[in-house]
Design a protein around this motif. Structure first.
Motif, PDB file in Angstrom:
ATOM      1  N   VAL A 401      -5.419  -8.243  10.290  1.00 40.51           N
ATOM      2  CA  VAL A 401      -6.466  -7.346   9.796  1.00 40.51           C
ATOM      3  C   VAL A 401      -6.017  -5.906  10.044  1.00 40.51           C
ATOM      4  CG1 VAL A 401      -8.867  -6.630  10.029  1.00 40.51           C
ATOM      5  CG2 VAL A 401      -8.252  -9.050  10.256  1.00 40.51           C
ATOM      6  N   SER A 402      -6.137  -5.072   9.018  1.00 38.65           N
ATOM      7  CA  SER A 402      -5.754  -3.671   9.167  1.00 38.65           C
ATOM      8  C   SER A 402      -6.865  -2.762   8.643  1.00 38.65           C
ATOM      9  CB  SER A 402      -4.459  -3.375   8.407  1.00 38.65           C
ATOM     10  OG  SER A 402      -4.635  -3.580   7.018  1.00 38.65           O
ATOM     11  N   VAL A 403      -6.962  -1.575   9.198  1.00 38.13           N
ATOM     12  CA  VAL A 403      -7.933  -0.580   8.758  1.00 38.13           C
ATOM     13  C   VAL A 403      -7.196   0.755   8.596  1.00 38.13           C
ATOM     14  CG1 VAL A 403     -10.117   0.591   9.211  1.00 38.13           C
ATOM     15  CG2 VAL A 403      -9.765  -1.751  10.035  1.00 38.13           C
ATOM     16  N   THR A 404      -7.318   1.337   7.397  1.00 33.09           N
ATOM     17  CA  THR A 404      -6.665   2.619   7.114  1.00 33.09           C
ATOM     18  C   THR A 404      -7.688   3.580   6.526  1.00 33.09           C
ATOM     19  OG1 THR A 404      -4.594   1.465   6.606  1.00 33.09           O
ATOM     20  CG2 THR A 404      -4.781   3.763   5.891  1.00 33.09           C
ATOM     21  N   PRO A 405      -7.841   4.775   7.085  1.00 35.69           N
ATOM     22  CA  PRO A 405      -8.764   5.748   6.486  1.00 35.69           C
ATOM     23  C   PRO A 405      -8.148   6.383   5.244  1.00 35.69           C
ATOM     24  CG  PRO A 405      -7.713   6.684   8.440  1.00 35.69           C
ATOM     25  CD  PRO A 405      -7.234   5.269   8.328  1.00 35.69           C
ATOM     26  N   ASN A 406      -8.957   6.482   4.183  1.00 36.66           N
ATOM     27  CA  ASN A 406      -8.509   7.063   2.917  1.00 36.66           C
ATOM     28  C   ASN A 406      -8.985   8.492   2.788  1.00 36.66           C
ATOM     29  OD1 ASN A 406      -7.472   4.531   1.967  1.00 36.66           O
ATOM     30  ND2 ASN A 406      -9.559   3.922   1.453  1.00 36.66           N
ATOM     31  N   GLY A 407      -8.085   9.392   2.392  1.00 31.60           N
ATOM     32  CA  GLY A 407      -8.479  10.739   2.026  1.00 31.60           C
ATOM     33  C   GLY A 407      -8.983  10.746   0.591  1.00 31.60           C
ATOM     34  N   PHE A 408      -9.288  11.906   0.085  1.00 27.88           N
ATOM     35  CA  PHE A 408      -9.873  12.009  -1.256  1.00 27.88           C
ATOM     36  C   PHE A 408      -8.841  11.915  -2.375  1.00 27.88           C
ATOM     37  CE2 PHE A 408     -12.963  14.257   1.454  1.00 27.88           C
ATOM     38  CZ  PHE A 408     -14.131  13.593   1.080  1.00 27.88           C
ATOM     39  N   TRP A 409      -7.559  12.081  -2.055  1.00 30.55           N
ATOM     40  CA  TRP A 409      -6.547  12.156  -3.118  1.00 30.55           C
ATOM     41  C   TRP A 409      -5.407  11.171  -2.908  1.00 30.55           C
ATOM     42  CZ3 TRP A 409      -8.487  16.270  -0.333  1.00 30.55           C
ATOM     43  CH2 TRP A 409      -9.466  17.013  -1.000  1.00 30.55           C
ATOM     44  N   GLY A 410      -5.714  10.023  -2.290  1.00 30.46           N
ATOM     45  CA  GLY A 410      -4.683   9.026  -2.055  1.00 30.46           C
ATOM     46  C   GLY A 410      -3.928   9.231  -0.757  1.00 30.46           C
ATOM     47  N   ASN A 411      -4.216  10.327  -0.062  1.00 31.31           N
ATOM     48  CA  ASN A 411      -3.593  10.518   1.250  1.00 31.31           C
ATOM     49  C   ASN A 411      -4.300   9.629   2.266  1.00 31.31           C
ATOM     50  OD1 ASN A 411      -5.874  12.151   0.789  1.00 31.31           O
ATOM     51  ND2 ASN A 411      -5.312  13.569   2.421  1.00 31.31           N
ATOM     52  N   ARG A 412      -3.519   9.002   3.118  1.00 29.94           N
ATOM     53  CA  ARG A 412      -4.079   8.057   4.079  1.00 29.94           C
ATOM     54  C   ARG A 412      -3.692   8.427   5.495  1.00 29.94           C
ATOM     55  NH1 ARG A 412      -4.088   1.993   1.440  1.00 29.94           N
ATOM     56  NH2 ARG A 412      -5.274   2.547  -0.419  1.00 29.94           N
ATOM     57  N   GLY A 413      -4.565   8.070   6.432  1.00 34.04           N
ATOM     58  CA  GLY A 413      -4.305   8.353   7.832  1.00 34.04           C
ATOM     59  C   GLY A 413      -3.597   7.202   8.518  1.00 34.04           C
ATOM     60  N   ASN A 414      -3.609   7.219   9.853  1.00 41.18           N
ATOM     61  CA  ASN A 414      -2.931   6.192  10.634  1.00 41.18           C
ATOM     62  C   ASN A 414      -3.666   4.859  10.543  1.00 41.18           C
ATOM     63  OD1 ASN A 414      -4.986   7.626  12.012  1.00 41.18           O
ATOM     64  ND2 ASN A 414      -4.306   6.824  13.987  1.00 41.18           N
ATOM     65  N   THR A 415      -2.914   3.777  10.530  1.00 40.40           N
ATOM     66  CA  THR A 415      -3.475   2.430  10.362  1.00 40.40           C
ATOM     67  C   THR A 415      -3.633   1.737  11.710  1.00 40.40           C
ATOM     68  OG1 THR A 415      -2.518   2.165   8.163  1.00 40.40           O
ATOM     69  CG2 THR A 415      -3.075   0.143   9.347  1.00 40.40           C
ATOM     70  N   LEU A 416      -4.781   1.108  11.910  1.00 42.32           N
ATOM     71  CA  LEU A 416      -5.013   0.234  13.053  1.00 42.32           C
ATOM     72  C   LEU A 416      -4.910  -1.211  12.567  1.00 42.32           C
ATOM     73  CD1 LEU A 416      -8.182   1.925  14.633  1.00 42.32           C
ATOM     74  CD2 LEU A 416      -5.770   2.432  15.099  1.00 42.32           C
ATOM     75  N   SER A 417      -4.251  -2.082  13.327  1.00 41.29           N
ATOM     76  CA  SER A 417      -4.130  -3.484  12.906  1.00 41.29           C
ATOM     77  C   SER A 417      -4.209  -4.404  14.112  1.00 41.29           C
ATOM     78  CB  SER A 417      -2.817  -3.711  12.149  1.00 41.29           C
ATOM     79  OG  SER A 417      -1.710  -3.445  12.969  1.00 41.29           O
ATOM     80  N   VAL A 418      -4.573  -5.643  13.821  1.00 40.77           N
ATOM     81  CA  VAL A 418      -4.698  -6.641  14.882  1.00 40.77           C
ATOM     82  C   VAL A 418      -4.542  -8.027  14.270  1.00 40.77           C
ATOM     83  CG1 VAL A 418      -7.227  -6.848  14.648  1.00 40.77           C
ATOM     84  CG2 VAL A 418      -6.140  -7.379  16.831  1.00 40.77           C
ATOM     85  N   PRO A 419      -3.822  -8.978  14.962  1.00 34.63           N
ATOM     86  CA  PRO A 419      -3.762 -10.361  14.468  1.00 34.63           C
ATOM     87  C   PRO A 419      -5.069 -11.083  14.763  1.00 34.63           C
ATOM     88  CG  PRO A 419      -2.558 -10.161  16.526  1.00 34.63           C
ATOM     89  CD  PRO A 419      -2.996  -8.778  16.161  1.00 34.63           C
TER      90      PRO A 419
END
Length: 544
Positions: A401-419
């Motif tokens: 499972v991963s979570v990535t914050p989305n910016g308004f123009w396709g720019n993305r922040g750091n991803t958190l993930s966990v099995p």
């Protein structure tokens, strides 16, 4: 004293400074660059709810405009939710109660102002020209459907539903000749396709193609509901486009309804956004600023520029995501914190991947937290909890499972993930409700809508597992998004799927249709990309 009027080409303009007709002696101030303050609202939809809160919002907006000292007010269309004389009379009464001395108003006339709701026949379309003429009379609008005004030496052209695009271009050309160094503001309810946020679904393609030839055009539009707190509501490319929000429904509980005030001068337009209920200005340190003349080679508000000039949303240091999946107890639950700069997060992409052939393959993504940027800081969510239906999962598989914050123009922040280990096995019956077993049923379309009405029907106790085969280029920065919509004014049934910029892959999309009918599946992505609906499975729980 005489009013200054002039006729150029096919256009008749009223020369005004700060919203009032001016005598010829005042024309020098106009030419020298007098400033105007213009209040802007859109999609007020008065009468949409029995509580009448849209009327209260209009009054709050007008009071805000009065406090700031605007010289004119623009309503960009869908003034009422449907044509009823008392709605427009009440709107006019609100305007006059706040501005007893009067204020220059421009109204854009569109679809909701030309139909009535009949208890037996439903929506009944009226004669457009007669309906709009009646609306103008009831509002006391002396400019009518085709308003042409000049504020601070700058032409404003207003157009109703059904206007011929060729007419708009003729009048823009005439305005460009009369005002050779000025922008030309075009007021049109429907935005140009693929400009401001939301126009990829609801935009006017022909208007966009025409305006590509007119870099001095500044299009002000409504139609796409939401909020102007969204940073993507301003766009620059071949020309400039700004989309405005609505007063019909809150995006989120405690969501803000917004209006704008534009300060217009000879050298720039500064657009400030406000919460009409609290009067609070949104991002007062960074108002949208359009500098004149506009150079399309240097588009300040182009998505390609802003992706590099604005911050990406980021999780705080040490943040973690947790996931637990038991298909017998409701499926997957994902919990994660908010980013440190939520005003720059359009949403969060919560994804699931499973191992296949030694690789981790994403197979489902849904968006969470959409609209949080529009909330005041005290009302924003501090910790999110997202659920995935049991039908997504295979028995006892291991997923990531991963979570990535989305910016308004396709720019993305750091991803958190966990099995996460899937526990249990879902029991029940499955039935294919739709299969694209031939080319005619494949629903391949280079455009907005794939799933047509009647393909999938949902009742109170049914869920659907829709399998999509998505074809897009791995090199393409833009992804492909899908939403399933149901009847009842187009209200969103449950989820949005962001397929991402992956090569041809299958994605699962589970929704609960309680108790609506799935009318269409819409796809948003780069023009020309192919999206394919492969099949849909009706999940009927055991014991039904």
């Amino acid at each position: 004293m005489k009013n200054t009027w002039f006729l150029t080409g096919v256009m008749l303009f009223a020369r005004v400074v700060c919203g009032a007709e001016v005598p010829s002696a005042s024309a020098e101030k106009d030419a020298a660059g007098g400033k105007c303050l213009i209040g802007i609202v859109s999609d007020t939809h008065v009468g949409a709810h029995s509580s009448g809160f849209q009327f209260a919002l209009v009054k709050s907006a007008y009071r805000l405009f009065k406090r700031i000292g605007v010289d004119a007010v623009i309503n960009l269309g869908d003034i009422a939710n449907d044509f009823r004389e008392e709605y427009y009379v009440r709107y006019r009464e609100i305007s006059r109660s706040v501005f007893p001395e009067g204020v220059d108003e421009i109204f854009v006339y569109h679809g909701h102002d030309m139909f009535m709701r009949d208890p037996k026949r439903g929506r009944v379309n009226l004669d457009k020209d007669k309906a709009f003429s009646d609306v103008a009379r009831l509002l006391g609008d002396r400019h009518g459907q085709y308003a042409k005004r000049v504020f601070a030496g700058t032409p404003f052209l207003s157009y109703p539903l059904g206007v011929d695009i060729a007419r708009i271009e003729r009048e823009i050309i005439a305005a460009e000749k009369e005002f050779p160094s000025r922008p030309v503001f075009v007021l049109h309810h429907v935005p140009c396709s693929h400009t401001s946020a939301g126009s990829e679904h609801e935009g006017d393609r022909k208007l966009r193609e025409m305006l590509n030839r007119h870099p001095r055009a500044v299009v002000l539009s409504g139609h796409v509901h939401g909020t102007i707190a969204h940073e993507g509501k301003i766009w620059q490319g071949e020309f400039t486009a700004v989309g405005f929000g609505d007063f019909k429904a809150r995006m989120l509980p405690k969501g803000r309804f917004c209006a704008a005030v534009m300060e217009l001068s000879r050298v720039k337009a500064v657009i400030r956004r406000y919460d009409v209920e609290s009067g609070e200005e949104l991002r007062p340190e960074d108002p949208w600023t359009l500098e004149f003349p506009y150079d399309p080679q240097r588009p300040k508000y182009s998505p390609a520029v802003r992706v590099n000039t604005t911050p990406a949303p980021v999780f705080p240091s040490g943040a973690e995501v947790s996931a637990e999946c038991d298909v017998r107890a409701g499926g997957l639950t994902v919990t994660f914190p908010a980013v440190t700069n939520p005003e720059w997060a359009e949403s969060y992409a919560v994804g699931i991947a499973r191992k296949s052939g030694g690789a981790s393959v994403p197979f489902a993504v849904q968006q969470a937290g959409a609209g949080e940027y529009s909330l005041s800081s005290e009302n924003r969510t501090k910790k999110f909890k997202v659920f995935f239906d049991p039908a997504y999962f295979k028995a006892d598989e291991e997923i990531t499972v991963s979570v990535t914050p989305n910016g308004f123009w396709g720019n993305r922040g750091n991803t958190l993930s966990v099995p996460c280990q899937v526990r249990g096995e879902r029991v029940g019956k499955w039935r294919r409700a739709f299969t694209a077993d031939d080319e005619a049923k494949a629903l391949v379309l280079k455009g907005k809508f794939l799933l047509q009405e009647g393909v999938i029907t949902s009742d109170r106790n049914r869920r659907y597992r829709v399998v999509l085969e998505v074809e897009s280029s791995a090199a393409e920065k833009e992804g492909v998004g899908f939403s399933i919509w149901g009847q009842g004014g187009g209200s969103l049934i449950r989820k949005h799927l962001d397929a991402g910029p992956y090569p041809r892959r299958r994605y699962v999309f589970v929704f609960n249709g309680t108790p609506r009918t799935c009318r269409w599946l819409s796809g948003a992505g780069p023009l020309g990309k192919v999206k394919i609906l492969e099949y849909a499975i009706d999940i009927t729980e055991k014991g039904e």
